[in-house]
Design an enzyme around this catalytic site. Sequence first.
Site, PDB file in Angstrom:
ATOM      1  N   TYR A   1      -3.626   3.602   7.691  1.00 57.90           N
ATOM      2  CA  TYR A   1      -4.830   2.781   7.906  1.00 57.90           C
ATOM      3  C   TYR A   1      -5.681   3.403   9.016  1.00 57.90           C
ATOM      4  O   TYR A   1      -5.776   4.613   9.118  1.00 57.90           O
ATOM      5  CB  TYR A   1      -4.458   1.331   8.243  1.00 57.90           C
ATOM      6  CG  TYR A   1      -3.629   0.643   7.185  1.00 57.90           C
ATOM      7  CD1 TYR A   1      -4.174   0.372   5.917  1.00 57.90           C
ATOM      8  CD2 TYR A   1      -2.326   0.243   7.423  1.00 57.90           C
ATOM      9  CE1 TYR A   1      -3.423  -0.269   4.945  1.00 57.90           C
ATOM     10  CE2 TYR A   1      -1.575  -0.413   6.451  1.00 57.90           C
ATOM     11  CZ  TYR A   1      -2.126  -0.655   5.220  1.00 57.90           C
ATOM     12  OH  TYR A   1      -1.392  -1.292   4.270  1.00 57.90           O
TER      13      TYR A   1
ATOM     14  N   LYS B   1       0.433   3.427  -2.931  1.00 56.43           N
ATOM     15  CA  LYS B   1      -0.743   4.282  -3.152  1.00 56.43           C
ATOM     16  C   LYS B   1      -0.378   5.762  -3.139  1.00 56.43           C
ATOM     17  O   LYS B   1      -0.981   6.568  -3.854  1.00 56.43           O
ATOM     18  CB  LYS B   1      -1.808   3.996  -2.077  1.00 56.43           C
ATOM     19  CG  LYS B   1      -2.422   2.599  -2.221  1.00 56.43           C
ATOM     20  CD  LYS B   1      -3.267   2.208  -1.011  1.00 56.43           C
ATOM     21  CE  LYS B   1      -3.909   0.839  -1.208  1.00 56.43           C
ATOM     22  NZ  LYS B   1      -4.508   0.285   0.000  1.00 56.43           N
TER      23      LYS B   1
ATOM     24  N   SER C   1       0.794  -1.240   0.000  1.00 55.10           N
ATOM     25  CA  SER C   1       0.000   0.000   0.000  1.00 55.10           C
ATOM     26  C   SER C   1       0.820   1.281   0.000  1.00 55.10           C
ATOM     27  O   SER C   1       0.264   2.352  -0.240  1.00 55.10           O
ATOM     28  CB  SER C   1      -0.934   0.020   1.206  1.00 55.10           C
ATOM     29  OG  SER C   1      -2.109  -0.664   0.889  1.00 55.10           O
TER      30      SER C   1
ATOM     31  N   TYR D   1      -3.151  -2.421 -10.461  1.00 53.92           N
ATOM     32  CA  TYR D   1      -3.110  -2.239  -9.000  1.00 53.92           C
ATOM     33  C   TYR D   1      -2.279  -3.340  -8.322  1.00 53.92           C
ATOM     34  O   TYR D   1      -1.407  -3.062  -7.486  1.00 53.92           O
ATOM     35  CB  TYR D   1      -4.543  -2.205  -8.447  1.00 53.92           C
ATOM     36  CG  TYR D   1      -4.580  -2.191  -6.940  1.00 53.92           C
ATOM     37  CD1 TYR D   1      -4.179  -1.063  -6.221  1.00 53.92           C
ATOM     38  CD2 TYR D   1      -4.986  -3.319  -6.223  1.00 53.92           C
ATOM     39  CE1 TYR D   1      -4.191  -1.061  -4.828  1.00 53.92           C
ATOM     40  CE2 TYR D   1      -5.004  -3.315  -4.843  1.00 53.92           C
ATOM     41  CZ  TYR D   1      -4.593  -2.187  -4.151  1.00 53.92           C
ATOM     42  OH  TYR D   1      -4.597  -2.192  -2.776  1.00 53.92           O
TER      43      TYR D   1
ATOM     44  N   VAL E   1       1.199  -3.535   3.903  1.00 54.59           N
ATOM     45  CA  VAL E   1       1.137  -4.788   4.659  1.00 54.59           C
ATOM     46  C   VAL E   1       2.368  -5.678   4.450  1.00 54.59           C
ATOM     47  O   VAL E   1       2.509  -6.692   5.114  1.00 54.59           O
ATOM     48  CB  VAL E   1      -0.148  -5.598   4.369  1.00 54.59           C
ATOM     49  CG1 VAL E   1      -1.381  -4.873   4.863  1.00 54.59           C
ATOM     50  CG2 VAL E   1      -0.259  -5.959   2.902  1.00 54.59           C
TER      51      VAL E   1
HETATM   52  N1  GLU Z   1      -2.162  -5.711  -2.170  1.00 55.64           N
HETATM   53  C1  GLU Z   1      -2.819  -5.432  -0.954  1.00 55.64           C
HETATM   54  C2  GLU Z   1      -4.310  -5.373  -1.131  1.00 55.64           C
HETATM   55  O1  GLU Z   1      -4.791  -4.626  -1.909  1.00 55.64           O
HETATM   56  C3  GLU Z   1      -2.298  -4.163  -0.379  1.00 55.64           C
HETATM   57  C4  GLU Z   1      -2.663  -4.143   1.014  1.00 55.64           C
HETATM   58  C5  GLU Z   1      -1.952  -3.123   1.827  1.00 55.64           C
HETATM   59  O2  GLU Z   1      -0.719  -2.998   1.846  1.00 55.64           O
HETATM   60  O3  GLU Z   1      -2.700  -2.418   2.505  1.00 55.64           O
HETATM   61  O4  GLU Z   1      -5.041  -6.066  -0.492  1.00 55.64           O
END
Ligand code: GLU
Length: 342
Positions: free
Chosen positions: A262, A88, A85, A210, A280
Amino acid sequence: MEAADSVEQPGHSKVGTLSISARAEIEGNLRRVHDQFLGNREGKVADYIPELAKVPPDQFGLAIALTTGEVIAVGDVDSRFTIQSTSKALTLALLLDTVGHQETLRVVGTQPSGDPFNAITLDPSTNRPFNPMVNAGAIAVSGRLLEALGPSAFDQILEHFSRAAGRELTVDENVFESERVTGHRNRAIGHLLRAAGVFDLPVDDVLDVYFRQCSILVTVTDLAVMGATLANIGVNPATRRAVFGVDAVRDTISIMFTCGMYDGAGDWACKVGVPAKSGVGGGIMAVLNRQLGIGVFSPRLDIAGNSVRGKLVCRSLADELGLHTFDWTNMGSSFLKALGVG
Ligand code: GLU
């Protein structure tokens, strides 16, 4: 303002000559917090895909990259992990540069959601994802990038991430494949976005972008340099190459501050006070505006999905070095000056 291809932008820092003693002092700080939390075994490695569950849980590294181009790293500095994430924040910056602020806000909001990061939900008042740091928002960003850039979208993402890190990055194909095969929740989010008119592309094509961006492999040094690139108004301080435009960087760091950690974002803002984005995979990238980037990697996560040791290390460093944005000493904003290089 869009990022030019390779020219410098006004106002970013010069490549510095950190004195041996200043370097030793920062390294001492990093070693101290590394050793302080090395024995911490709290939390649990992400196991929603087998590839992540296999990651050796005890790995632990941290790095600081200054906007003068210096990098100092301790611990497992060569361990590679998937960016997840944390990507992002960087795809958001790329979208802002590609289609502009208004158009970006047409597809995704800027409000903290209060929902888990992978909630299959939109902001009821706008019918758009709450923000680009939750999965729905990030998938909307990937979709808009795919619309804007066409089939080369992922290559351009990888190219920008590589420029931000200052080296060629690659994808962990096993993690990508695992994310793709098991990503039903994200696929549900994709269909929700398409139904809401956020994009008009095959959902699997958007998710392909993604999942690939989440599967890019990085080290703590990469995260620190990426953070320093944001801190240095979009110019990689080591290579001097422009990666993101100044307006895109401002928006990106602002949203990292309010939504980057988060469900722990509010707690983080109070206790650490430095804009950051976690993933994560166990990584955290933090940005101290105009001064430095921090990268941490430790795969055991807390309940919110943030690296346990990563959080502790960042809090400790922020306390020790006075980095909190609203610290009464305001030492963070003149960190480089105090080292004699700003
Ligand atoms: N590839 C993970 C998902 O979309 C990323 C999760 C993350 O790092 O929050 O579920």
